[in-house]
Design a protein around this motif. Structure first.
Motif, mmCIF file in Angstrom:
data_model
loop_
_atom_site.group_PDB
_atom_site.id
_atom_site.type_symbol
_atom_site.label_atom_id
_atom_site.label_comp_id
_atom_site.label_asym_id
_atom_site.label_seq_id
_atom_site.Cartn_x
_atom_site.Cartn_y
_atom_site.Cartn_z
ATOM 1 N N ARG A 78 -39.610 34.114 -49.241
ATOM 2 C CA ARG A 78 -40.033 35.279 -50.024
ATOM 3 C C ARG A 78 -40.595 36.338 -49.086
ATOM 4 N NH1 ARG A 78 -44.517 34.677 -52.886
ATOM 5 N NH2 ARG A 78 -45.195 32.786 -51.829
ATOM 6 N N LYS A 79 -40.346 37.595 -49.427
ATOM 7 C CA LYS A 79 -40.926 38.724 -48.708
ATOM 8 C C LYS A 79 -41.693 39.569 -49.711
ATOM 9 C CE LYS A 79 -37.195 39.200 -45.339
ATOM 10 N NZ LYS A 79 -36.185 40.112 -44.787
ATOM 11 N N TRP A 80 -42.828 40.133 -49.266
ATOM 12 C CA TRP A 80 -43.570 41.036 -50.120
ATOM 13 C C TRP A 80 -44.414 41.964 -49.263
ATOM 14 C CZ3 TRP A 80 -45.223 36.217 -48.983
ATOM 15 C CH2 TRP A 80 -46.542 36.036 -48.632
ATOM 16 N N THR A 81 -44.873 43.035 -49.883
ATOM 17 C CA THR A 81 -45.744 44.009 -49.243
ATOM 18 C C THR A 81 -47.077 44.013 -49.981
ATOM 19 O OG1 THR A 81 -43.811 45.342 -48.685
ATOM 20 C CG2 THR A 81 -45.954 46.427 -48.532
ATOM 21 N N ASP A 82 -48.175 43.875 -49.230
ATOM 22 C CA ASP A 82 -49.493 43.844 -49.869
ATOM 23 C C ASP A 82 -49.985 45.259 -50.171
ATOM 24 O OD1 ASP A 82 -50.535 44.856 -47.469
ATOM 25 O OD2 ASP A 82 -51.298 42.921 -46.811
ATOM 26 N N GLY A 85 -49.869 47.901 -47.507
ATOM 27 C CA GLY A 85 -48.568 48.258 -46.967
ATOM 28 C C GLY A 85 -48.063 47.315 -45.896
ATOM 29 N N LYS A 86 -48.755 46.201 -45.694
ATOM 30 C CA LYS A 86 -48.362 45.223 -44.681
ATOM 31 C C LYS A 86 -47.296 44.287 -45.251
ATOM 32 C CE LYS A 86 -50.685 42.206 -41.394
ATOM 33 N NZ LYS A 86 -51.965 41.571 -41.068
ATOM 34 N N ASN A 87 -46.215 44.083 -44.479
ATOM 35 C CA ASN A 87 -45.131 43.203 -44.903
ATOM 36 C C ASN A 87 -45.461 41.745 -44.575
ATOM 37 O OD1 ASN A 87 -43.498 45.297 -45.848
ATOM 38 N ND2 ASN A 87 -42.705 45.671 -43.801
ATOM 39 N N HIS A 88 -45.088 40.847 -45.494
ATOM 40 C CA HIS A 88 -45.301 39.417 -45.315
ATOM 41 C C HIS A 88 -44.026 38.670 -45.642
ATOM 42 C CE1 HIS A 88 -49.713 39.808 -45.144
ATOM 43 N NE2 HIS A 88 -49.534 40.781 -46.011
ATOM 44 N N LYS A 89 -43.906 37.475 -45.068
ATOM 45 C CA LYS A 89 -42.786 36.589 -45.370
ATOM 46 C C LYS A 89 -43.301 35.168 -45.355
ATOM 47 C CE LYS A 89 -38.206 35.152 -43.898
ATOM 48 N NZ LYS A 89 -37.122 35.310 -42.932
ATOM 49 N N THR A 90 -42.859 34.361 -46.294
ATOM 50 C CA THR A 90 -43.237 32.950 -46.309
ATOM 51 C C THR A 90 -42.018 32.104 -46.626
ATOM 52 O OG1 THR A 90 -44.830 31.341 -47.158
ATOM 53 C CG2 THR A 90 -43.904 32.862 -48.748
#
Length: 106
Positions: A78-82, A85-90
């Motif tokens: 999964r990818k998301w933006t907090d 505006g920081k991008n994350h991936k898990t």
């Protein structure tokens, strides 16, 4: 395409149970999986696991830290933006089935 994973390990913590806005239960926990090695000091890998609906209810009722279980499922990313505006991936294992594999006490 084939995406299937099976893991034997111990619950690293009690499952964290939440509900979606529609009321669907979701359980998350890490599974401590030991990698076979001749090195006795080899630390386990902590694999994030997510369970949905009835599997999440099962986790909340019957699973606790230290229990040995088998998890079957598939790898999801999964990818998301907090909010900042920081991008994350898990990457995690989304379960299809969970089995008891032993006693909680060693």
């Amino acid at each position: 395409m084939y995406n299937h994973v099976g893991l034997l390990g111990r619950m690293a913590q009690n499952p964290e149970i939440r509900h979606t806005t529609d009321g669907v239960p979701v359980a998350r926990f890490d599974l401590a999986v030991q990698t076979p090695s001749k090195n006795k000091d080899n630390p386990p890998d902590f694999i994030p696991v997510v369970c949905w609906d009835k599997a999440a209810e099962f986790c909340s009722k019957y699973l606790s830290k230290g229990q040995q279980i088998v998890v079957e499922g598939r790898i999801t990313a999964r990818k998301w933006t907090d909010e900042e505006g920081k991008n994350h991936k898990t990457v995690e294992v989304r379960t299809n089935r969970i089995f008891f594999a032993g006693e909680a006490d060693r």
